[in-house]
Design a protein around this motif. Structure first.
Motif, short mmCIF file in Angstrom:
data_model
loop_
_atom_site.label_atom_id
_atom_site.label_comp_id
_atom_site.label_asym_id
_atom_site.label_seq_id
_atom_site.Cartn_x
_atom_site.Cartn_y
_atom_site.Cartn_z
N ILE A 33 59.04 68.10 17.81
CA ILE A 33 58.81 67.35 16.57
C ILE A 33 58.00 68.23 15.62
N LEU A 34 58.56 68.49 14.46
CA LEU A 34 57.88 69.27 13.41
C LEU A 34 57.50 70.68 13.86
N ASP A 35 58.30 71.31 14.69
CA ASP A 35 57.97 72.62 15.23
C ASP A 35 57.62 73.61 14.14
N GLU A 36 56.48 74.27 14.30
CA GLU A 36 55.92 75.29 13.41
C GLU A 36 55.44 74.74 12.07
N ALA A 37 55.40 73.44 11.92
CA ALA A 37 54.86 72.85 10.68
C ALA A 37 53.34 72.86 10.73
N TRP A 38 52.72 73.20 9.60
CA TRP A 38 51.27 73.09 9.47
C TRP A 38 50.96 71.69 8.96
N THR A 39 50.09 71.00 9.67
CA THR A 39 49.76 69.62 9.31
C THR A 39 48.40 69.25 9.88
N TYR A 40 47.97 68.04 9.58
CA TYR A 40 46.75 67.52 10.19
C TYR A 40 47.16 66.74 11.44
N ILE A 41 46.21 66.13 12.11
CA ILE A 41 46.46 65.44 13.37
C ILE A 41 47.28 64.18 13.15
N GLY A 42 48.18 63.94 14.08
CA GLY A 42 48.96 62.71 14.06
C GLY A 42 49.31 62.33 15.48
N GLY A 43 49.58 61.05 15.68
CA GLY A 43 49.96 60.63 17.01
C GLY A 43 50.33 59.17 17.08
N GLY A 44 50.95 58.79 18.18
CA GLY A 44 51.44 57.44 18.38
C GLY A 44 50.40 56.51 18.97
N ILE A 45 50.45 55.27 18.52
CA ILE A 45 49.56 54.23 19.02
C ILE A 45 50.08 53.74 20.37
N GLU A 46 49.22 53.75 21.37
CA GLU A 46 49.61 53.29 22.70
C GLU A 46 49.37 51.79 22.84
N ALA A 47 50.03 51.18 23.80
CA ALA A 47 49.93 49.74 24.04
C ALA A 47 48.47 49.33 24.22
N GLY A 48 48.06 48.29 23.51
CA GLY A 48 46.70 47.76 23.61
C GLY A 48 45.67 48.52 22.82
N GLU A 49 46.07 49.55 22.12
CA GLU A 49 45.15 50.41 21.39
C GLU A 49 45.08 49.99 19.93
N LYS A 50 43.89 50.03 19.37
CA LYS A 50 43.72 49.84 17.92
C LYS A 50 43.97 51.19 17.25
N ALA A 51 44.37 51.15 16.00
CA ALA A 51 44.70 52.39 15.29
C ALA A 51 43.54 53.38 15.29
N TYR A 52 42.31 52.90 15.06
CA TYR A 52 41.17 53.83 15.04
C TYR A 52 40.90 54.42 16.43
N GLU A 53 41.20 53.67 17.49
CA GLU A 53 41.06 54.21 18.84
C GLU A 53 42.08 55.33 19.07
N THR A 54 43.28 55.14 18.53
CA THR A 54 44.29 56.19 18.61
C THR A 54 43.81 57.45 17.89
N ALA A 55 43.19 57.26 16.73
CA ALA A 55 42.69 58.40 15.96
C ALA A 55 41.69 59.20 16.79
N ILE A 56 40.75 58.53 17.42
CA ILE A 56 39.74 59.22 18.23
C ILE A 56 40.38 59.90 19.43
N ARG A 57 41.29 59.21 20.10
CA ARG A 57 41.97 59.80 21.25
C ARG A 57 42.76 61.04 20.85
N GLU A 58 43.50 60.94 19.74
CA GLU A 58 44.32 62.08 19.30
C GLU A 58 43.45 63.27 18.89
#
Length: 158
Positions: A33-58
């Motif tokens: 996914i997005l190979d060799e693209a320069w970007t900031y952090i991103g990631g998928g929300i896991e079951a039972g996780e709040k969006a901000y918890e995903t941010a910290i985990r990622e």
């Protein structure tokens, strides 16, 4: 017919304050996914996780960094996926880390760089992400972030 909106992930812009400036962390993708693209952090929300918890985990998974503070930015990453015929919308968070913090990349990335906002915007690979950085610069660098946007990190089980 309508086009569905999917919010299944998050984005995080990581900042560090240095002598007289604020640097932005960009990562070079090393995956299907997005190979060799320069970007900031991103990631998928896991079951039972709040969006901000995903941010910290990622942040921890992708860079090994621990945020000193975390904010909801009130802006979003967005794009249209013509294959799935949906609009992807992800809340963008802003994390401040210690100036001396050491980045340890996971296998999703091959390189990282701390950059000025100007340099970071010129390196971003995905259209629209420069607009996100401009928004973050306006509201989190040129202005002091509002306390009501702050998320208490210690509550997030770091």
């Amino acid at each position: 017919m309508t086009i569905p909106i999917r919010t299944t992930g998050i984005a995080v812009v990581v900042l560090r304050e240095r002598a007289h400036r604020v640097d932005v962390l960009l990562l070079k993708r090393n995956s299907a996914i997005l190979d060799e693209a320069w970007t900031y952090i991103g990631g998928g929300i896991e079951a039972g996780e709040k969006a901000y918890e995903t941010a910290i985990r990622e942040i921890k998974e992708e860079t090994g960094l621990i945020p000193l503070s975390l904010y909801t930015s009130n802006t979003f990453d967005q794009f249209y996926d013509p294959v799935k015929n949906w609009i992807y919308l992800a809340p963008v968070f802003v994390a401040y880390v210690a100036d001396s913090a050491e980045v340890r990349l996971n296998n999703e990335h091959s390189e990282y760089r701390w950059l000025t906002f100007e340099d970071a915007k010129s390196m971003l690979s995905i259209p629209g992400t420069g607009d996100v950085l401009s928004f973050i610069e306006d509201h989190f660098v040129y202005k002091k972030p509002k306390n009501f946007l702050r998320i208490e990190v210690e509550e997030c089980s770091l």
